[in-house]
Scaffold this motif. Sequence first.
Motif, PDB file in Angstrom:
ATOM      1  N   TYR A   1     -39.273 126.819  63.436  1.00  0.00           N
ATOM      2  CA  TYR A   1     -37.818 126.758  63.597  1.00  0.00           C
ATOM      3  C   TYR A   1     -37.278 128.152  63.920  1.00  0.00           C
ATOM      4  CZ  TYR A   1     -37.817 122.049  61.575  1.00  0.00           C
ATOM      5  OH  TYR A   1     -38.037 120.716  61.339  1.00  0.00           O
ATOM      6  N   ASN A   2     -36.280 128.190  64.782  1.00  0.00           N
ATOM      7  CA  ASN A   2     -35.613 129.436  65.154  1.00  0.00           C
ATOM      8  C   ASN A   2     -34.146 129.400  64.779  1.00  0.00           C
ATOM      9  OD1 ASN A   2     -37.973 130.379  66.257  1.00  0.00           O
ATOM     10  ND2 ASN A   2     -37.209 130.527  68.351  1.00  0.00           N
ATOM     11  N   LEU A   3     -33.580 130.575  64.613  1.00  0.00           N
ATOM     12  CA  LEU A   3     -32.159 130.714  64.318  1.00  0.00           C
ATOM     13  C   LEU A   3     -31.521 131.663  65.316  1.00  0.00           C
ATOM     14  CD1 LEU A   3     -29.741 130.273  62.268  1.00  0.00           C
ATOM     15  CD2 LEU A   3     -30.463 132.464  61.280  1.00  0.00           C
TER      16      LEU A   3
ATOM     17  N   LYS B   1     -30.708 114.316  62.419  1.00  0.00           N
ATOM     18  CA  LYS B   1     -31.609 115.458  62.327  1.00  0.00           C
ATOM     19  C   LYS B   1     -31.938 115.809  60.877  1.00  0.00           C
ATOM     20  CE  LYS B   1     -32.392 116.459  66.603  1.00  0.00           C
ATOM     21  NZ  LYS B   1     -33.775 116.459  67.147  1.00  0.00           N
ATOM     22  N   THR B   2     -33.200 116.118  60.637  1.00  0.00           N
ATOM     23  CA  THR B   2     -33.659 116.603  59.342  1.00  0.00           C
ATOM     24  C   THR B   2     -34.631 117.759  59.585  1.00  0.00           C
ATOM     25  OG1 THR B   2     -35.491 115.021  59.329  1.00  0.00           O
ATOM     26  CG2 THR B   2     -33.451 114.353  58.221  1.00  0.00           C
TER      27      THR B   2
ATOM     28  N   LYS C   1     -32.203 117.961  72.218  1.00  0.00           N
ATOM     29  CA  LYS C   1     -32.859 117.277  71.102  1.00  0.00           C
ATOM     30  C   LYS C   1     -33.484 118.239  70.097  1.00  0.00           C
ATOM     31  CE  LYS C   1     -37.339 116.750  73.429  1.00  0.00           C
ATOM     32  NZ  LYS C   1     -38.360 115.784  73.902  1.00  0.00           N
ATOM     33  N   TYR C   2     -33.604 119.507  70.452  1.00  0.00           N
ATOM     34  CA  TYR C   2     -34.232 120.473  69.560  1.00  0.00           C
ATOM     35  C   TYR C   2     -33.264 121.046  68.526  1.00  0.00           C
ATOM     36  CZ  TYR C   2     -38.210 120.455  72.764  1.00  0.00           C
ATOM     37  OH  TYR C   2     -39.287 120.066  73.525  1.00  0.00           O
ATOM     38  N   ILE C   3     -31.980 120.965  68.799  1.00  0.00           N
ATOM     39  CA  ILE C   3     -30.995 121.547  67.883  1.00  0.00           C
ATOM     40  C   ILE C   3     -30.884 120.702  66.616  1.00  0.00           C
ATOM     41  CG2 ILE C   3     -28.554 122.107  67.563  1.00  0.00           C
ATOM     42  CD1 ILE C   3     -28.421 122.800  70.510  1.00  0.00           C
TER      43      ILE C   3
ATOM     44  N   TYR D   1     -20.758 131.689  66.361  1.00  0.00           N
ATOM     45  CA  TYR D   1     -21.543 130.500  66.001  1.00  0.00           C
ATOM     46  C   TYR D   1     -22.990 130.858  65.688  1.00  0.00           C
ATOM     47  CZ  TYR D   1     -23.242 130.434  70.893  1.00  0.00           C
ATOM     48  OH  TYR D   1     -23.814 130.754  72.118  1.00  0.00           O
ATOM     49  N   ALA D   2     -23.684 129.918  65.061  1.00  0.00           N
ATOM     50  CA  ALA D   2     -25.112 130.037  64.782  1.00  0.00           C
ATOM     51  C   ALA D   2     -25.752 128.686  65.050  1.00  0.00           C
ATOM     52  CB  ALA D   2     -25.350 130.476  63.342  1.00  0.00           C
ATOM     53  N   VAL D   3     -26.972 128.706  65.560  1.00  0.00           N
ATOM     54  CA  VAL D   3     -27.702 127.488  65.908  1.00  0.00           C
ATOM     55  C   VAL D   3     -29.088 127.544  65.280  1.00  0.00           C
ATOM     56  CG1 VAL D   3     -28.618 126.072  67.782  1.00  0.00           C
ATOM     57  CG2 VAL D   3     -26.470 127.318  68.106  1.00  0.00           C
ATOM     58  N   PHE D   4     -29.453 126.493  64.557  1.00  0.00           N
ATOM     59  CA  PHE D   4     -30.785 126.359  63.974  1.00  0.00           C
ATOM     60  C   PHE D   4     -31.508 125.272  64.748  1.00  0.00           C
ATOM     61  CE2 PHE D   4     -33.633 124.888  60.394  1.00  0.00           C
ATOM     62  CZ  PHE D   4     -34.368 126.067  60.315  1.00  0.00           C
TER      63      PHE D   4
END
Length: 369
Positions: free
Chosen positions: A335-337, A323-324, A293-295, A269-272
């Motif tokens: 932003y982090n990935l 989310k946008t 709430k940050y995802i 998986y990947a999370v932004f």
Amino acid sequence: MKLTSLIFCLFLTLSLTSCIQDEALNAEADIVTCTVPGDVLNRDPIIENDKITLIVKGGTDISVLAPSFTLTPGATIIPANGSVLDFTTPQYYEVTSQDRQWTKKYEVGVTFSGVSNTKYHFENVKFNKSGKYHVFYETDVQGKENMTWASGNEGFSLTGLTDENGESIKANAYPTSQTDNGVVGKCLKLQTLETGALGALMGMKIAAGNLFLGSFTVNISDILKSTKFGMQFSYVPTYLKGYYKYKRGKVFQDNGTVIPDKKDICDIYAVFYETDEKMQILDGTNVLAEDNKYIVSIARINDARETEEWIEFNLPFVYREGKTIDPEKLRAGKYNLAIVFSSSIRGDHFEGAPGSTLYIDEVELGYEE
């Protein structure tokens, strides 16, 4: 009566003085925290056992940085706190304990924030400082190392496991390693393993192989917080694709307790996610939390299966409801990935089947401006 009181006070004073004199000086020689003047850091420094990584913003002049450190009580450091040094190459600090009996050397290096590669072939590995296990890294077009992957190998190394000859186990016997026969060249190998007597004593009876963007520092009191997921990313991720093979282990365990008929499965998986002063990086407690709430968006495999042949996966990033992406925050590096691979989907909770093995190769991260 007055003489008795005087004698008592004198005795008490001598006793307290004796206690103070006999109190042992601190024997610890550790760096606890690190700060750098100015708004140059993209996130808190990564402090490991003998290494500190400063993650700075693009454009920072790293030839004139002046980090300061909080040390264990009574300890001293050379070079002195606030010394201006050239970090175009790593700098070395020596911490001496209060009792002057112990010293510890730290390598302090700098890396520019952000995911700098979007294609991963897993051809590059080096050994950690003790020479025990593989560390995967990426290179730029000149072949220079510019990004390092993290894994839980450091934690597994603390188990002290040995081979049949009583020697330290080789790198390919760790949960995360490199192996041959990839789609092209070499590939990533992740395996779920039992952790032996010491792991059982610590209540961590299995370890899943994992590889991720971020950092790993052992936190025995809260093992889920050992994993710090994510690196700054200034684009909008659109997909994560690549190839995998998977073979599950035979007996599923929940921290050593056999769970009949339950089968293991891998995870990709990947999370932004967005960052701010309160939340700079996700960890194992919240990286996939539904109420986080940050995802912003997640790309995750939902049809993983056993296969002896390489299977392609292509995972789109799916936005969470409402989310946008804020273009100004994106340009500001807010932003982090995180990209994560694991041989057992519940391995971070010490659930999985020893022997489960996941192979990964030729991964590509899609993105747009």
